[in-house]
Design a protein around this motif. Sequence first.
Motif, short mmCIF file in Angstrom:
data_model
loop_
_atom_site.label_atom_id
_atom_site.label_comp_id
_atom_site.label_asym_id
_atom_site.label_seq_id
_atom_site.Cartn_x
_atom_site.Cartn_y
_atom_site.Cartn_z
N HIS A 68 0.79 -1.23 0.00
CA HIS A 68 0.00 0.00 0.00
C HIS A 68 0.82 1.28 0.00
O HIS A 68 0.28 2.33 -0.30
N GLU A 69 2.06 1.20 0.33
CA GLU A 69 2.88 2.42 0.30
C GLU A 69 3.78 2.43 -0.93
O GLU A 69 3.71 3.34 -1.74
N LYS A 70 4.60 1.42 -1.07
CA LYS A 70 5.54 1.40 -2.19
C LYS A 70 4.84 1.16 -3.52
O LYS A 70 5.11 1.85 -4.50
N MET A 71 3.97 0.18 -3.55
CA MET A 71 3.31 -0.14 -4.81
C MET A 71 2.38 0.98 -5.26
O MET A 71 2.25 1.24 -6.44
N ARG A 72 1.74 1.62 -4.31
CA ARG A 72 0.81 2.69 -4.66
C ARG A 72 1.52 3.81 -5.41
O ARG A 72 0.99 4.37 -6.36
N SER A 73 2.75 4.11 -5.00
CA SER A 73 3.46 5.21 -5.65
C SER A 73 3.72 4.91 -7.12
O SER A 73 3.53 5.78 -7.97
N TYR A 74 4.14 3.71 -7.44
CA TYR A 74 4.38 3.47 -8.85
C TYR A 74 3.12 3.09 -9.62
O TYR A 74 3.05 3.28 -10.82
N LEU A 75 2.10 2.61 -8.94
CA LEU A 75 0.83 2.38 -9.63
C LEU A 75 0.21 3.71 -10.06
O LEU A 75 -0.39 3.80 -11.13
N ASN A 76 0.38 4.74 -9.22
CA ASN A 76 -0.11 6.07 -9.61
C ASN A 76 0.61 6.57 -10.85
O ASN A 76 0.01 7.18 -11.73
N ARG A 77 1.91 6.31 -10.90
CA ARG A 77 2.66 6.73 -12.09
C ARG A 77 2.21 5.95 -13.32
O ARG A 77 2.19 6.50 -14.42
N MET A 78 1.86 4.70 -13.15
CA MET A 78 1.38 3.90 -14.28
C MET A 78 0.05 4.44 -14.79
O MET A 78 -0.23 4.41 -15.98
N ASN A 79 -0.78 4.94 -13.89
CA ASN A 79 -2.07 5.49 -14.28
C ASN A 79 -1.94 6.81 -15.02
O ASN A 79 -2.89 7.27 -15.64
N ASN A 80 -0.79 7.44 -14.91
CA ASN A 80 -0.56 8.71 -15.58
C ASN A 80 -0.08 8.50 -17.02
O ASN A 80 0.73 9.27 -17.53
N ASP A 81 -0.56 7.48 -17.66
CA ASP A 81 -0.30 7.19 -19.07
C ASP A 81 1.10 6.64 -19.31
O ASP A 81 2.07 7.38 -19.51
N VAL A 82 1.19 5.35 -19.27
CA VAL A 82 2.44 4.64 -19.48
C VAL A 82 2.99 4.91 -20.87
O VAL A 82 4.21 4.98 -21.07
N ASP A 83 2.12 5.12 -21.83
CA ASP A 83 2.56 5.36 -23.21
C ASP A 83 3.39 6.64 -23.34
O ASP A 83 4.17 6.78 -24.28
N GLN A 84 3.22 7.56 -22.41
CA GLN A 84 3.96 8.83 -22.47
C GLN A 84 5.32 8.76 -21.78
O GLN A 84 6.09 9.71 -21.85
N MET A 85 5.62 7.63 -21.12
CA MET A 85 6.91 7.49 -20.42
C MET A 85 8.02 7.27 -21.43
O MET A 85 7.84 6.61 -22.44
N SER A 86 9.18 7.79 -21.07
CA SER A 86 10.37 7.50 -21.88
C SER A 86 10.78 6.05 -21.57
O SER A 86 10.35 5.46 -20.57
N GLU A 87 11.63 5.51 -22.40
CA GLU A 87 12.13 4.15 -22.18
C GLU A 87 12.87 4.06 -20.85
O GLU A 87 12.73 3.09 -20.11
N LYS A 88 13.61 5.11 -20.52
CA LYS A 88 14.35 5.14 -19.26
C LYS A 88 13.40 5.14 -18.06
O LYS A 88 13.62 4.42 -17.08
N GLU A 89 12.35 5.96 -18.13
CA GLU A 89 11.35 6.01 -17.04
C GLU A 89 10.64 4.67 -16.88
O GLU A 89 10.43 4.20 -15.77
N ALA A 90 10.28 4.06 -18.00
CA ALA A 90 9.60 2.77 -17.96
C ALA A 90 10.52 1.68 -17.39
O ALA A 90 10.08 0.84 -16.60
N THR A 91 11.78 1.72 -17.75
CA THR A 91 12.76 0.75 -17.23
C THR A 91 12.91 0.91 -15.73
O THR A 91 12.95 -0.08 -14.99
N LEU A 92 12.98 2.15 -15.26
CA LEU A 92 13.09 2.41 -13.83
C LEU A 92 11.84 1.92 -13.09
O LEU A 92 11.95 1.29 -12.04
N LEU A 93 10.69 2.19 -13.64
CA LEU A 93 9.44 1.76 -13.03
C LEU A 93 9.37 0.24 -12.95
O LEU A 93 9.00 -0.33 -11.91
N LEU A 94 9.74 -0.43 -14.02
CA LEU A 94 9.74 -1.89 -14.04
C LEU A 94 10.71 -2.44 -12.99
O LEU A 94 10.39 -3.40 -12.28
N SER A 95 11.85 -1.82 -12.87
CA SER A 95 12.83 -2.24 -11.86
C SER A 95 12.27 -2.08 -10.45
O SER A 95 12.46 -2.95 -9.59
#
Length: 152
Positions: A68-95
């Motif tokens: 609920h704390e760690k996952m929520r932070s990156y789930l919110n970022r995923m909801n902000n349109d994953v298609d607009q993320m750079s490859e670097k941002e997406a790689t960091l999020l996946l990590s």
Amino acid sequence: MKKYFPLLLVVLFLQSFEVLSQPSGKKERVKALKTAFITSELGLTPTEAEKFWPIYNAFEEKQFELRHEKMRSYLNRMNNDVDQMSEKEATLLLSQMESVEDELYQIRKKLIQDLRNVLPVHKIIKLRKAEEDFNRDLLRQMRENRPLPKRN
């Protein structure tokens, strides 16, 4: 001791229903139901229950914090349109997602190691099944829009 075990189960169930009857949140009601369900499904003796619940509750707290704390932070970022993320941002999020999944695995592994000193192995296996059964039943109730049980 065996003749007192059914009495202990009745007391645990009554305590969980007392918690349910008080004006409290769903989280507390779910926790009380889960406690009663797991105690019953595992057939915990009073001695086992006394040692089991502090270990399991610590595990649940750590798991809740991660989910609920760690996952929520990156789930919110995923909801902000994953298609607009750079490859670097997406790689960091996946990590970060992989890291949280690994942490969840590690705390589950520690739970099992800690419980080996408290419960027979077959009860540890039954715990996993009881958790899954409880979660499945809870999700079914939510889908059917049924309220959690309350004391009459």
